[in-house]
Write a protein that holds these residues in place. Structure first.
Motif, PDB file in Angstrom:
ATOM      1  N   ALA A 219       0.821  -1.211   0.000  1.00  0.00           N
ATOM      2  CA  ALA A 219       0.000   0.000   0.000  1.00  0.00           C
ATOM      3  C   ALA A 219       0.856   1.263   0.000  1.00  0.00           C
ATOM      4  O   ALA A 219       0.633   2.180  -0.808  1.00  0.00           O
ATOM      5  N   LEU A 220       1.851   1.319   0.885  1.00  0.00           N
ATOM      6  CA  LEU A 220       2.671   2.522   0.964  1.00  0.00           C
ATOM      7  C   LEU A 220       3.547   2.667  -0.283  1.00  0.00           C
ATOM      8  O   LEU A 220       3.738   3.773  -0.801  1.00  0.00           O
ATOM      9  N   GLN A 248      12.460   2.946 -13.216  1.00  0.00           N
ATOM     10  CA  GLN A 248      13.227   1.726 -13.455  1.00  0.00           C
ATOM     11  C   GLN A 248      14.096   1.377 -12.247  1.00  0.00           C
ATOM     12  O   GLN A 248      14.167   0.215 -11.834  1.00  0.00           O
ATOM     13  N   SER A 249      14.748   2.364 -11.690  1.00  0.00           N
ATOM     14  CA  SER A 249      15.616   2.144 -10.522  1.00  0.00           C
ATOM     15  C   SER A 249      14.807   1.664  -9.330  1.00  0.00           C
ATOM     16  O   SER A 249      15.233   0.788  -8.581  1.00  0.00           O
ATOM     17  N   HIS A 250      13.628   2.240  -9.178  1.00  0.00           N
ATOM     18  CA  HIS A 250      12.739   1.831  -8.078  1.00  0.00           C
ATOM     19  C   HIS A 250      12.337   0.366  -8.220  1.00  0.00           C
ATOM     20  O   HIS A 250      12.430  -0.412  -7.261  1.00  0.00           O
ATOM     21  N   ILE A 251      11.902  -0.015  -9.409  1.00  0.00           N
ATOM     22  CA  ILE A 251      11.448  -1.391  -9.605  1.00  0.00           C
ATOM     23  C   ILE A 251      12.615  -2.360  -9.490  1.00  0.00           C
ATOM     24  O   ILE A 251      12.484  -3.459  -8.923  1.00  0.00           O
ATOM     25  N   PHE A 252      13.781  -1.965  -9.996  1.00  0.00           N
ATOM     26  CA  PHE A 252      14.983  -2.791  -9.839  1.00  0.00           C
ATOM     27  C   PHE A 252      15.292  -2.995  -8.354  1.00  0.00           C
ATOM     28  O   PHE A 252      15.611  -4.114  -7.923  1.00  0.00           O
ATOM     29  N   ALA A 253      15.171  -1.915  -7.572  1.00  0.00           N
ATOM     30  CA  ALA A 253      15.442  -1.999  -6.133  1.00  0.00           C
ATOM     31  C   ALA A 253      14.405  -2.843  -5.402  1.00  0.00           C
ATOM     32  O   ALA A 253      14.692  -3.403  -4.337  1.00  0.00           O
ATOM     33  N   MET A 254      13.208  -2.967  -5.973  1.00  0.00           N
ATOM     34  CA  MET A 254      12.190  -3.823  -5.356  1.00  0.00           C
ATOM     35  C   MET A 254      12.614  -5.285  -5.367  1.00  0.00           C
ATOM     36  O   MET A 254      12.312  -6.031  -4.431  1.00  0.00           O
ATOM     37  N   PHE A 255      13.329  -5.686  -6.404  1.00  0.00           N
ATOM     38  CA  PHE A 255      13.617  -7.108  -6.578  1.00  0.00           C
ATOM     39  C   PHE A 255      15.079  -7.478  -6.350  1.00  0.00           C
ATOM     40  O   PHE A 255      15.381  -8.640  -6.100  1.00  0.00           O
ATOM     41  N   LYS A 272      12.804  -8.944  12.250  1.00  0.00           N
ATOM     42  CA  LYS A 272      13.872  -7.971  12.019  1.00  0.00           C
ATOM     43  C   LYS A 272      13.893  -7.502  10.567  1.00  0.00           C
ATOM     44  O   LYS A 272      14.192  -6.334  10.287  1.00  0.00           O
ATOM     45  N   ILE A 273      13.575  -8.410   9.643  1.00  0.00           N
ATOM     46  CA  ILE A 273      13.502  -8.018   8.241  1.00  0.00           C
ATOM     47  C   ILE A 273      12.383  -7.002   8.029  1.00  0.00           C
ATOM     48  O   ILE A 273      12.518  -6.024   7.278  1.00  0.00           O
ATOM     49  N   ILE A 274      11.254  -7.215   8.700  1.00  0.00           N
ATOM     50  CA  ILE A 274      10.135  -6.273   8.593  1.00  0.00           C
ATOM     51  C   ILE A 274      10.520  -4.918   9.182  1.00  0.00           C
ATOM     52  O   ILE A 274      10.198  -3.865   8.615  1.00  0.00           O
ATOM     53  N   TYR A 275      11.226  -4.920  10.302  1.00  0.00           N
ATOM     54  CA  TYR A 275      11.719  -3.663  10.875  1.00  0.00           C
ATOM     55  C   TYR A 275      12.642  -2.941   9.895  1.00  0.00           C
ATOM     56  O   TYR A 275      12.578  -1.709   9.744  1.00  0.00           O
ATOM     57  N   LEU A 276      13.513  -3.685   9.230  1.00  0.00           N
ATOM     58  CA  LEU A 276      14.413  -3.084   8.246  1.00  0.00           C
ATOM     59  C   LEU A 276      13.624  -2.461   7.093  1.00  0.00           C
ATOM     60  O   LEU A 276      13.966  -1.382   6.591  1.00  0.00           O
ATOM     61  N   GLY A 277      12.577  -3.148   6.678  1.00  0.00           N
ATOM     62  CA  GLY A 277      11.729  -2.615   5.614  1.00  0.00           C
ATOM     63  C   GLY A 277      11.067  -1.305   6.005  1.00  0.00           C
ATOM     64  O   GLY A 277      11.040  -0.349   5.232  1.00  0.00           O
ATOM     65  N   LEU A 278      10.554  -1.250   7.224  1.00  0.00           N
ATOM     66  CA  LEU A 278       9.921  -0.019   7.707  1.00  0.00           C
ATOM     67  C   LEU A 278      10.941   1.111   7.848  1.00  0.00           C
ATOM     68  O   LEU A 278      10.637   2.273   7.571  1.00  0.00           O
ATOM     69  N   SER A 279      12.164   0.776   8.267  1.00  0.00           N
ATOM     70  CA  SER A 279      13.224   1.785   8.378  1.00  0.00           C
ATOM     71  C   SER A 279      13.543   2.382   7.008  1.00  0.00           C
ATOM     72  O   SER A 279      13.770   3.591   6.874  1.00  0.00           O
ATOM     73  N   ALA A 280      13.559   1.525   5.992  1.00  0.00           N
ATOM     74  CA  ALA A 280      13.802   2.013   4.631  1.00  0.00           C
ATOM     75  C   ALA A 280      12.684   2.948   4.184  1.00  0.00           C
ATOM     76  O   ALA A 280      12.933   3.949   3.483  1.00  0.00           O
ATOM     77  N   ILE A 306      13.528  -1.159  -1.836  1.00  0.00           N
ATOM     78  CA  ILE A 306      14.180  -2.072  -0.882  1.00  0.00           C
ATOM     79  C   ILE A 306      13.244  -2.371   0.289  1.00  0.00           C
ATOM     80  O   ILE A 306      13.105  -3.526   0.715  1.00  0.00           O
ATOM     81  N   GLY A 307      12.598  -1.326   0.799  1.00  0.00           N
ATOM     82  CA  GLY A 307      11.660  -1.526   1.908  1.00  0.00           C
ATOM     83  C   GLY A 307      10.529  -2.459   1.532  1.00  0.00           C
ATOM     84  O   GLY A 307      10.128  -3.328   2.312  1.00  0.00           O
TER      85      GLY A 307
END
Length: 391
Positions: A219-220, A248-255, A272-280, A306-307
Motif C-alpha cells: 500500500a505505501l 526503473q531504478s525503483h522497480i529494480f530496487a524492489m527485486f 527484524k527483516i520487517i523492521y528493516l523494511g519499515l526503516s527504509a 528495498i523496503g
C-alpha cells in the motif's frame, strides 16, 4: 534450486514487464488523457483494483483446475487486453485505457501466484529461498518493462502504442513457457477435510503480522510510486527519460534484495527483516521531503523498493507458516485480496492526495501507515511472549 523454480523466475521476469511498463505509461497517459487532473492516476490504480478483484476467482480456479492451465489462459487473455489498450491510446480514449488497465490487472493477479507455485516446488526448508528467487525475475522486469515504451517507438510513431504491442508479444511467449512448468496443484477440492475456518486462521498473530507486512509494504509503496511519475513529469516538468530512470531504478530496487533477503530471513528472522523494511520507508519519506532534485527522487524511490522487498518477502514467508496444506488456497486468496485491495485503495487515493495536499502532504500522510505497522509488530511480539510464558 529445482528447475521448475528457475523456469517460473524467467516467466515472472517477462510477465511482470507488463506491470512495470504500465507503471510508467499508466501515470503519464492518465495525466495526458484524463478529463480531470485528480484522476490522472486512475488507469494505474484500476490495474491494481483489477488485481484485487481477480485474486479470489483466480485462486479458486487454480484450486479446481491446477495452476498451469490458469496461468496459460490468463497470459493469452492478457495479450488480447494489451491490444485493446493500444487501440484505446490510439483513439485518445481515457476510459478505454482505464478499462484495459483493469482487465490487465486481473491477468496480473494470476502472475502474482507464481511465487506460491515456486514455494510448492521445494522442500519446506527451501521455501524462503524459493520465494526470494522467483522475485528475482523482477530485476529483468524493472529494466525491460519501461524500455518497452522506448522500443515501441520503433514499431509505431504514436507514443506508448508500440509498447503495448510488444507487451502482447511477451505475454504470448509466457503462455508458451507456462506449458513447460510442473503443475504444482495439490488436490484439495475433492477432500472432505478443508482445514480450519478462515476466521480461526485469520485470528492467529502470525497471520495478522504476515498479512499486515505485505499490506503495508504494497500500500505505501503504491501510494508513493503511483504519484511519483505524475509529480515529476507533469508537475515538476522532468523529462520522460528522467522519470523513466527513477521508476526503473525503483522497480529494480524492489527485486534486487531478493538475491539475499531469503538468506537474511534465515539468519535474522522475519520480524527484524520487517523492521528493516519499515526503516527504509522512513528514510524514503525523509529524503523525498528534503528537496525536489532528481537525486532526491531517485534515492527515495530506490529505498522505497528495498523496503517493499523486505516487507513483502517477510510477509510471504510468514504466511506459509500460518496454514496447513489443505488450507492453502483459501488463505492465499484471502491474503491476496487484502493486499491488493489495500494497494488499490492507496493507488486510487494517490492522485487525489497529490491534487489536494500536494507532494509534501502526501509524504507526511505516509508516516501514519508506517505507525500502524509498528503497532501490529509490537502487539504480535507481546502476544508471542505471553504464549511462551503460559507454556
Amino acid at each position: 534450486m529445482p528447475s521448475n523454480v528457475w523456469l517460473l523466475t524467467l516467466i515472472q521476469a517477462l510477465a511482470m514487464s507488463a506491470g512495470t511498463m504500465l507503471v510508467l505509461a499508466g501515470g503519464v497517459l492518465g495525466a495526458q488523457l484524463t478529463p480531470d487532473p485528480k484522476w490522472s492516476t486512475l488507469p494505474l490504480a484500476m490495474s491494481i483494483v483489477g488485481t484485487a478483484c481477480g485474486v479470489v476467482p483466480i485462486t479458486r480456479l487454480m484450486q479446481h483446475f491446477g495452476r498451469k492451465p490458469v496461468f496459460i489462459t490468463a497470459t493469452i487473455l492478457g495479450a488480447l487486453v494489451t491490444l485493446l489498450a493500444a487501440a484505446s491510446i490510439a483513439d485518445n480514449s481515457f476510459w478505454g485505457l482505464v478499462i484495459s488497465a483493469f482487465l490487465l490487472g486481473i491477468m496480473m493477479s494470476a502472475i502474482q501466484q507464481i511465487r506460491f507455485a515456486a514455494m510448492e516446488s521445494v522442500a519446506v526448508e527451501l521455501i524462503p529461498m524459493a520465494a526470494s528467487t522467483v522475485l528475482l525475475g523482477g530485476l529483468v522486469a524493472a529494466i525491460l518493462g519501461p524500455e518497452l515504451v522506448t522500443f515501441g517507438q520503433l514499431v509505431t510513431d504514436q507514443a506508448f502504442v508500440g509498447g503495448f504491442y510488444l507487451t502482447a508479444a511477451l505475454l504470448l511467449l509466457c503462455s508458451l513457457l507456462f506449458t513447460q512448468i510442473e503443475n504444482t496443484h495439490v488436490v484439495t477440492a475433492k477432500s472432505v477435510d478443508t482445514g480450519r475456518e478462515l476466521n480461526v486462521i485469520a485470528r492467529q498473530p502470525i497471520f495478522i503480522l504476515a498479512v499486515s507486512a505485505s499490506v503495508i509494504g504494497y500500500a505505501l509503496m503504491s501510494f508513493i510510486m503511483t504519484a511519483t511519475p505524475v509529480h515529476m513529469h507533469v508537475h515538476e516538468a522532468y523529462s520522460l527519460q528522467d522519470t523513466k530512470w527513477v521508476i526503473q531504478s525503483h522497480i529494480f530496487a524492489m527485486f534486487f534484495p531478493s538475491l539475499f533477503s531469503g538468506w537474511l530471513i534465515s539468519k535474522l528472522g522475519t520480524s527484524k527483516i520487517i523492521y528493516l523494511g519499515l526503516s527504509a520507508y522512513v528514510a524514503t519519506i525523509l529524503i523525498a521531503l528534503t528537496g525536489s532534485e532528481w537525486l532526491n527522487y531517485w534515492s527515495a524511490l530506490v529505498l522505497l523498493g528495498i523496503g517493499w522487498n523486505f516487507l513483502f518477502v517477510g510477509g510471504t514467508v510468514l504466511l506459509a507458516q500460518s496454514y496447513q496444506p489443505t488450507e492453502r488456497f483459501k488463505v492465499q486468496g484471502l491474503n491476496e485480496f487484502l493486499v491488493f485491495g489495500c494497494q488499490a485503495t492507496a493507488a486510487l487515493s494517490a492522485g487525489v492526495f497529490l491534487n489536494l495536499i500536494n507532494w509534501r502532504g502526501l509524504l507526511l500522510a505516509s508516516f501514519v501507515i508506517i505507525g500502524l505497522q509498528l503497532i501490529v509488530i509490537t502487539w504480535q511480539q507481546i502476544r508471542q511472549k505471553k504464549s511462551v510464558a503460559q507454556q
